[in-house]
Design an enzyme around this catalytic site. Structure first.
Site, PDB file in Angstrom:
ATOM      1  N   GLY B  14     -20.904  -4.096  17.140  1.00  0.00           N
ATOM      2  CA  GLY B  14     -20.129  -3.971  18.358  1.00  0.00           C
ATOM      3  C   GLY B  14     -19.324  -5.180  19.078  1.00  0.00           C
ATOM      4  O   GLY B  14     -18.502  -5.380  17.911  1.00  0.00           O
ATOM      5  N   LEU B  15     -19.201  -5.596  20.169  1.00  0.00           N
ATOM      6  CA  LEU B  15     -17.969  -6.459  20.788  1.00  0.00           C
ATOM      7  C   LEU B  15     -18.075  -8.201  19.636  1.00  0.00           C
ATOM      8  O   LEU B  15     -17.273  -8.170  19.221  1.00  0.00           O
ATOM      9  CB  LEU B  15     -18.321  -6.544  21.884  1.00  0.00           C
ATOM     10  N   ALA B  16     -19.769  -8.511  19.146  1.00  0.00           N
ATOM     11  CA  ALA B  16     -19.891  -9.837  18.855  1.00  0.00           C
ATOM     12  C   ALA B  16     -20.058  -9.486  17.834  1.00  0.00           C
ATOM     13  O   ALA B  16     -18.759 -10.591  16.812  1.00  0.00           O
ATOM     14  CB  ALA B  16     -21.610 -10.017  18.889  1.00  0.00           C
ATOM     15  N   SER B  42     -21.542   1.083  20.604  1.00  0.00           N
ATOM     16  CA  SER B  42     -22.348  -0.202  20.148  1.00  0.00           C
ATOM     17  C   SER B  42     -23.019  -0.354  22.031  1.00  0.00           C
ATOM     18  O   SER B  42     -21.981   0.372  22.656  1.00  0.00           O
ATOM     19  CB  SER B  42     -21.210  -0.646  19.835  1.00  0.00           C
ATOM     20  N   HIS B  43     -23.834  -0.675  22.588  1.00  0.00           N
ATOM     21  CA  HIS B  43     -24.336  -1.289  23.803  1.00  0.00           C
ATOM     22  C   HIS B  43     -23.318  -2.130  24.130  1.00  0.00           C
ATOM     23  O   HIS B  43     -23.394  -1.766  25.519  1.00  0.00           O
ATOM     24  CB  HIS B  43     -25.800  -1.166  24.023  1.00  0.00           C
ATOM     25  N   SER B  44     -22.539  -2.341  23.496  1.00  0.00           N
ATOM     26  CA  SER B  44     -21.384  -3.310  24.674  1.00  0.00           C
ATOM     27  C   SER B  44     -20.505  -2.836  25.391  1.00  0.00           C
ATOM     28  O   SER B  44     -20.489  -2.893  26.504  1.00  0.00           O
ATOM     29  CB  SER B  44     -20.699  -3.961  23.449  1.00  0.00           C
ATOM     30  N   GLY B  49     -19.747  -4.491  34.565  1.00  0.00           N
ATOM     31  CA  GLY B  49     -19.007  -5.398  35.278  1.00  0.00           C
ATOM     32  C   GLY B  49     -17.866  -6.297  35.433  1.00  0.00           C
ATOM     33  O   GLY B  49     -17.080  -6.006  35.429  1.00  0.00           O
ATOM     34  N   HIS B 257     -33.101  -6.868  35.482  1.00  0.00           N
ATOM     35  CA  HIS B 257     -31.450  -6.371  36.436  1.00  0.00           C
ATOM     36  C   HIS B 257     -32.808  -5.946  37.622  1.00  0.00           C
ATOM     37  O   HIS B 257     -33.184  -4.855  37.610  1.00  0.00           O
ATOM     38  CB  HIS B 257     -30.709  -5.106  35.589  1.00  0.00           C
ATOM     39  N   ARG B 273     -22.889  -4.751  43.543  1.00  0.00           N
ATOM     40  CA  ARG B 273     -23.489  -5.953  45.174  1.00  0.00           C
ATOM     41  C   ARG B 273     -22.276  -7.349  44.815  1.00  0.00           C
ATOM     42  O   ARG B 273     -21.891  -7.931  46.200  1.00  0.00           O
ATOM     43  CB  ARG B 273     -24.777  -6.917  44.114  1.00  0.00           C
ATOM     44  N   SER B 410     -23.006 -12.854  29.159  1.00  0.00           N
ATOM     45  CA  SER B 410     -23.297 -12.521  27.998  1.00  0.00           C
ATOM     46  C   SER B 410     -22.009 -11.453  27.351  1.00  0.00           C
ATOM     47  O   SER B 410     -21.802 -11.373  26.122  1.00  0.00           O
ATOM     48  CB  SER B 410     -24.621 -11.072  28.293  1.00  0.00           C
TER      49      SER B 410
END
Lengths: 253, 626
Positions: B14-16, B42-44, B49, B257, B273, B410
């Site tokens: 993923g990103l990391a 990947s979940h990234s 948002g 969340h 929001r 995050s």
């Protein structure tokens, strides 16, 4: 009363010498708001632990779960059973290498594509951590993102007449990616560079114009328009040298 | 057996993971990323948002600075974070955003002149400076003093991941997808690689590397109802815990969340929001201003989630066949705004709920969302306990989030930590040599082969792995949900002990040949139950309420006794509980403990509160050092 659904699912485990390709029937009672994500997981957990399929985000964002549902490629996670008759046939995506049952290897295909078309911003600049970012018009950023939304699910490749016949065809996803880079001023490649990649029979000129790609794209990318403009752009790129000046054109996407 | 060797092995793409791999490749080292799925899935990619970074380009972000970002982050963490790490993060975040722009992310940009925005559901005008036209724009997120969240429509994670994977492809980072690390290869002091199962063929492989990075995301899938992708199953943390020497930091720090949709638990972004979406109850009454007059719907996530559950408990929930929920209302933002800026949200509502958010209300409830806890590393990203092991992103407890993380922090952490820790990994690679002990590798592989054989033959028993997982889900949520108390946590632990016993007796129903999803789960279920036991034991021990950890029987935040970080290890793999140790939450106090300004609640102060250290004393931005 809830419907009793019948699932006809392609089964084959290439790693099991006793396995052979066949269709297997499963039955499952429909529940409210049932999707293929819910149905397939229940089938695996309750009826057959060996059933193979791919899900990841299960929110139509990651593109992992594409399969052929009653003859049409789509994302299983956002496919609602109530939109289908009580008989549902599930097949793995064609073109991609089968891993087992409904699971295919899209990773190798898309990585190969990214390397082939050099899917990155080509630049001679070096990043300066102390400098302000280069400016970009917001409308242009939004146009780039519009094409950047592809999730590499492979539906457009599976629905493509050319891709089914020829494994060297780049496919709509790759052509769309190139269009994204043509729009992006950060990629310094020239029209000739792009022409070398897609101005061929493996690229825009291999498209037969059936546009199954656009019909099945779960992200509703404007693939027909992108391919049309790319083809015109590449045609002029090839012909401009031969044309008198007043007929030459640089086609903009 | 195939053996792969590289300078760096990243478990997770993923990103990391990819950002660290790119840093290594940029410096001439070979890097291989393992991934359960193709890197771009990947979940990234699911984080819609945005990323917080104090660029201060937008009208509503004017006057922003890393110092303001730092204060928001520390307050958000309820003073549970490591302040040195928070400082490193805020100082480097603007650089990382600009670098991602350089690599091709189509960030939304400032449009000069009068613009209409929404706050608390009401439109207002703000004047964007014409001289900032074309710079990276920012939107509002909860718990922040300024509009600081950089975004690309509502597909930020996707856009950044695609740009980063493009860069990884360019730099020759190898991604071996559909592979799963099932054990680390180590000798008790140095990590040398991993035993890996190919999820295309089922074969075992060994990967040897001088540095190993775990970047496998969080452990959300210990819960049945979570916004997390099915791959966020704590696998990376489980193999680290299994070494017996690497600690699981703050396992009890888990975020719920406020806006998971009912019934599928898919997340709709906080951007809703931020852009002015409101929360309504059964009477379509907007209740958040009554609880949080100042921040309203934009208080931090732990606070909004608690207020929602509180309001439902008072009898104002909307009843449905899937249990009670509340409404999210974005209708007043208008069709144009929803079609362009919140398109993914609209997609989710239409595709999964059959709801049109332009004209209808969206059913939402708080759902498990984020793991603040993880593999404990120091500020350089190096794991406690094993040399050569690193971790970054949600998988790690680098610890800029403490007991609650802010939306947008995050996703930003992934690329900022990737950049900073990537630099530290490069330093390590330049100076470190490792002796690969073939005996250690052979033993590690043989052990896994034996495990697989017993699972297939049913040597340990015939427990159904899916039934065991269901039992784990039921046992964990009982004690470790939004509101926690001693009695329920004890019951939860008692049940998880039974589940652990069953997990050790799993036997396969299918052949286990090939990719075998059943075998894949069977190989990790014991590790997952151990993670769940770390969560519950740590939550039971922590007799205070801090951030997202809310004890009904201990409602105060207790700075006197609990300004600490939990370190859970599992030294004896046959034991039925972890060993819990504690360390101070932070060594440096730029901001001594104080009031968050939202969420209410009392605090038991420290006996000797520290003096504030000078601002920004630690953690200069990477660029300014060059």
């Amino acid at each position: 009363m809830a419907r009793m659904l019948t699932f006809n699912i392609f089964r084959y485990n290439p790693q099991d010498s006793a396995s052979f390709p066949h269709m297997q029937e499963f039955r499952l009672e429909e529940t409210e708001s049932m999707t293929l994500f819910i149905a397939l997981n229940r089938l695996r957990e309750e009826q057959d632990h060996s059933l193979q399929f791919d899900f990841c985000c299960r929110a139509a964002i990651c593109g992992a779960c594409a399969m052929v549902v009653n003859g049409r490629p789509g994302l299983a996670c956002h496919t609602k059973t109530k939109d289908f008759p009580d008989k549902i046939t599930l097949m793995p995506l064609p073109v991609f290498k089968l891993v087992g049952d409904l699971s295919v290897d899209t990773g190798t295909w898309f990585r190969g594509m990214a390397k082939k078309i050099e899917s990155w911003c080509h630049t001679k600049k070096v990043f300066d951590p102390n400098a302000q970012e280069e400016r970009m018009d917001n409308a242009l950023a939004e146009r780039i993102y519009e094409l950047d939304r592809c999730v590499e699910c492979g539906c457009c490749v599976a629905a493509c007449g050319t891709a089914l016949m020829r494994d060297d065809f780049l496919g709509a996803t790759a052509l769309n990616r190139i269009a994204r880079f043509i729009l992006d001023p950060r990629d310094e490649r020239t029209e000739k560079d792009y022409f070398d990649i897609i101005g061929t029979d493996e690229g825009v000129f291999g498209c037969m114009g059936l546009f199954g790609c656009q019909d099945v794209c779960p992200k509703r990318l404007p693939l027909q328009e992108v391919l049309g403009k790319l083809r015109l752009k590449m045609a002029f790129a090839a012909a401009n040298n031969l044309l008198p000046k007043f007929l030459r054109r640089e086609v903009r996407l | 057996m195939q053996i792969f060797q590289s300078d760096l092995l990243c478990i997770g793409a993923g990103l990391a993971g990819e950002r660290v791999a790119i840093e290594a490749a940029d410096n001439g080292f070979s890097a291989i990323c393992l991934s359960l799925v193709p890197a771009r899935r990947s979940h990234s990619a699911a984080a819609m948002g945005g990323m917080q970074a104090a660029l201060g380009n937008s009208a509503m972000g004017e006057g922003d600075s890393p110092d303001v970002h730092f204060a928001d982050t520390v307050k958000g963490s309820d003073w549970g974070c490591d302040q040195e790490v928070a400082r490193i993060f805020v100082n480097n975040a603007p650089i990382a955003m600009r670098q991602m722009a350089f690599w091709g992310v189509p960030w939304n940009r400032v449009i000069g002149g009068e613009q209409t925005y929404y706050k608390g559901g009401k439109p207002f005008q703000a004047y964007e400076k014409p001289e900032n036209e074309g710079l990276i724009h920012s939107r509002s997120f909860g718990g922040t003093a300024k509009w600081r969240t950089c975004y690309t429509s509502d597909g930020t994670g996707h856009a950044v991941l695609y740009a980063l994977d493009n860069r990884a492809t360019q730099m020759g980072v190898e991604v071996h997808d559909k592979t799963e690390a099932i054990a680390l290869i180590h000798d008790g002091s140095t990590c040398m690689g991993a035993v890996v199962r190919c999820m295309k063929t089922g074969e075992l492989r060994a990967y040897l590397a001088r540095a190993v990075l775990i970047a496998t995301g969080g452990y959300g899938r210990l819960y049945r109802a979570t916004t997390n992708a099915v791959i966020c199953d704590g696998g990376g943390m489980a193999i680290a815990l299994d070494t017996g020497v690497v600690p699981f930091g703050n396992p009890e720090a888990i975020q719920f969340h406020p806006t998971g949709v009912v019934p599928t638990d898919i997340l709709v972004t906080e951007g809703c929001r931020g852009d002015g979406g409101t929360l309504l109850d059964v009477n379509e009454y907007r209740f958040m201003p009554d609880y949080e007059p100042e921040k309203q719907e934009l208080a931090s996530r732990d606070v909004v989630s608690r207020r929602m559950v509180e309001h439902i408990r008072k009898g104002f929930g909307v009843k449905s066949v899937y249990g009670q929920h509340l409404w999210l209302d974005i209708r007043h933002l208008g069709a144009h705004h929803i079609h362009t800026k919140l398109r993914e949200v609209e997609d989710i509502c239409q595709s999964f709920l059959g709801v049109d958010p332009v004209t209808q209300l969206i059913p939402v409830r708080p759902t498990h969302h984020y793991s603040m806890g993880g593999l404990r590393v120091n500020k350089d990203g190096a794991a406690y306990g094993l040399k050569g092991l690193f971790s970054a992103g949600e998988a790690s407890c680098w610890d800029m989030h403490g007991f609650n993380r802010l939306g947008g922090n995050s996703l930003a952490e992934t690329v900022v930590a990737g950049m900073v820790i990537g630099g530290k990994v490069v330093e390590y690679l330049k100076g470190a040599d490792t002796v690969f002990k073939t005996e250690t590798m052979r033993d590690a592989v043989a052990k896994q082969q034996a495990r697989i054989q017993s699972l297939i033959s049913g040597a340990n028993g015939g427990e159904d792995v899916y039934a065991v997982r269901e039992a784990m889900y039921d046992a964990l949520i009982l004690g470790a949900g939004i509101f926690r108390n001693g009695k329920d946590l004890q019951e939860s632990i008692a049940r998880l002990n039974t589940v652990l016993d069953r997990a050790r007796k799993v036997g396969l129903k299918s052949s286990g040949l090939g990719a075998s999803p059943e075998l894949s789960l069977a190989l990790k279920i014991e590790g997952q139950v151990k993670l769940a036991l770390c969560v519950t034991h740590a939550a039971l021990n922590r007799t205070e309420s801090r951030g997202a950890h809310t004890r009904e029987d201990f409602p105060e935040r207790n700075d006197r006794d609990w300004l600490t970080r939990t370190l859970a290890t599992w030294p004896d793999s046959a034991a039925d509980k972890p060993v819990l140790n504690y360390e101070p939450a932070t060594k440096v106090f730029e901001m001594p403990p104080g009031d968050r300004g939202y969420g209410g609640g009392k605090t038991i102060p420290m006996d000797n509160p520290p003096e504030a250290a000078p601002k920004g004393a630690n953690g200069k931005a990477q660029g300014s050092e060059k």
